[in-house]
Design a protein around this motif. Structure first.
Motif, short mmCIF file in Angstrom:
data_model
loop_
_atom_site.label_atom_id
_atom_site.label_comp_id
_atom_site.label_asym_id
_atom_site.label_seq_id
_atom_site.Cartn_x
_atom_site.Cartn_y
_atom_site.Cartn_z
N MET A 1 26.86 17.09 23.10
CA MET A 1 26.67 17.18 24.50
C MET A 1 25.32 16.96 24.94
SD MET A 1 27.87 20.31 27.19
CE MET A 1 29.67 19.84 27.12
N ASP A 2 25.00 16.53 26.13
CA ASP A 2 23.51 16.10 26.30
C ASP A 2 22.98 17.64 26.83
OD1 ASP A 2 21.26 15.30 27.77
OD2 ASP A 2 22.29 13.89 29.29
N ILE A 3 21.54 17.64 26.19
CA ILE A 3 20.96 19.08 26.51
C ILE A 3 20.51 19.25 27.82
CG2 ILE A 3 18.61 17.81 26.34
CD1 ILE A 3 18.23 20.65 24.38
N SER A 4 20.64 18.21 28.63
CA SER A 4 20.50 18.40 30.22
C SER A 4 21.44 19.06 30.71
CB SER A 4 19.78 17.34 30.86
OG SER A 4 20.76 16.24 30.93
N VAL A 5 22.82 18.66 30.25
CA VAL A 5 24.02 19.29 30.90
C VAL A 5 24.04 20.89 30.70
CG1 VAL A 5 26.61 19.36 30.60
CG2 VAL A 5 25.37 17.17 30.60
N GLN A 6 23.39 21.29 29.45
CA GLN A 6 23.55 22.61 29.10
C GLN A 6 22.46 23.23 30.13
OE1 GLN A 6 25.41 24.42 27.20
NE2 GLN A 6 26.55 22.68 26.95
N PHE A 7 21.24 22.84 30.23
CA PHE A 7 20.20 23.42 31.25
C PHE A 7 21.03 23.52 32.64
CE2 PHE A 7 16.63 21.67 28.46
CZ PHE A 7 16.58 22.86 27.82
N LYS A 8 21.70 22.38 33.04
CA LYS A 8 22.29 22.54 34.32
C LYS A 8 23.39 23.64 34.68
CE LYS A 8 21.51 17.52 35.35
NZ LYS A 8 21.98 16.24 35.26
N LYS A 9 24.34 23.79 33.44
CA LYS A 9 25.10 24.80 33.59
C LYS A 9 24.48 26.20 33.74
CE LYS A 9 29.08 22.79 31.02
NZ LYS A 9 30.09 22.80 30.10
N GLY A 10 23.51 26.25 32.96
CA GLY A 10 22.73 27.80 32.98
C GLY A 10 22.11 27.80 34.39
N ALA A 11 21.68 27.03 35.04
CA ALA A 11 20.98 27.00 36.34
C ALA A 11 21.95 26.95 37.45
CB ALA A 11 19.78 25.86 36.33
N LEU A 12 23.13 26.29 37.46
CA LEU A 12 23.90 26.14 38.45
C LEU A 12 24.34 27.55 39.18
CD1 LEU A 12 25.60 24.11 40.22
CD2 LEU A 12 27.37 24.53 38.47
N GLU A 13 24.66 28.38 38.29
CA GLU A 13 25.32 29.81 39.05
C GLU A 13 24.06 30.51 39.87
OE1 GLU A 13 27.58 34.02 37.68
OE2 GLU A 13 26.42 32.76 36.28
N LEU A 14 22.92 30.40 39.34
CA LEU A 14 21.82 30.93 39.86
C LEU A 14 21.47 30.08 41.26
CD1 LEU A 14 19.40 32.86 40.25
CD2 LEU A 14 17.90 31.63 38.92
N CYS A 15 21.49 28.64 41.05
CA CYS A 15 21.32 28.13 42.34
C CYS A 15 22.42 28.30 43.30
CB CYS A 15 21.17 26.64 42.09
SG CYS A 15 19.77 26.00 41.02
N VAL A 16 23.54 28.27 43.01
CA VAL A 16 24.62 28.58 43.95
C VAL A 16 24.22 30.03 44.59
CG1 VAL A 16 27.03 29.08 44.13
CG2 VAL A 16 26.30 26.99 42.97
N LEU A 17 24.08 31.00 43.95
CA LEU A 17 23.94 32.28 44.58
C LEU A 17 22.98 32.32 45.56
CD1 LEU A 17 24.56 34.54 41.32
CD2 LEU A 17 26.11 34.27 43.33
N VAL A 18 21.45 31.83 45.07
CA VAL A 18 20.46 31.67 46.10
C VAL A 18 20.61 30.96 47.41
CG1 VAL A 18 18.11 30.75 46.20
CG2 VAL A 18 18.62 31.89 44.18
N LEU A 19 21.49 29.82 47.13
CA LEU A 19 21.84 29.20 48.40
C LEU A 19 22.66 30.13 49.44
CD1 LEU A 19 22.28 25.60 46.89
CD2 LEU A 19 20.77 26.34 48.50
N ILE A 20 23.69 30.73 48.96
CA ILE A 20 24.70 31.30 49.40
C ILE A 20 23.88 32.68 50.08
CG2 ILE A 20 26.66 32.95 49.83
CD1 ILE A 20 27.91 30.96 47.30
#
Length: 106
Positions: A1-20
């Motif tokens: 799996m692409d390393i950037s995909v792993q970074f995105k998965k880790g950051a996605l939850e935080l980004c979503v919570l901040v936006l909400i």
């Protein structure tokens, strides 16, 4: 799996919570807002939204839409706000630690 995909998965939850946290948002709006910062498949967002609702970090409500059917909005709960703040602190520590390690090698 692409390393950037792993970074995105880790950051996605935080980004979503901040936006909400900024304001209540509906799914498509969240997908657009997140995609403005990190490229993420829309299909990855909805399972995350279901999980954070199930864990009590968000609630949902329907609101009429000027175009089409009512939209499901996501609202951060007090527990979700605490969780978001904890994740943000952990993220900052992680980024600082990795950055200082990278700097040693450059």
């Amino acid at each position: 799996m692409d390393i950037s995909v792993q970074f995105k998965k880790g950051a996605l939850e935080l980004c979503v919570l901040v936006l909400i946290h900024e304001r209540d948002r509906y799914g498509y709006e969240l997908a657009q807002s997140v995609s403005a910062h990190i490229q993420v498949a829309e299909g990855a967002l909805y399972p995350l939204l279901r999980r954070i609702v199930n864990e009590g970090y968000c609630t949902t409500y329907l609101q009429e839409s000027p175009e089409g059917p009512p939209r499901k909005y996501y609202k951060l709960t007090p527990l979700g706000e605490q969780y978001m703040r904890r994740l943000a602190i952990e993220w900052k520590h992680f980024v600082q630690s990795v950055s200082s390690l990278i700097e040693r090698g450059i």
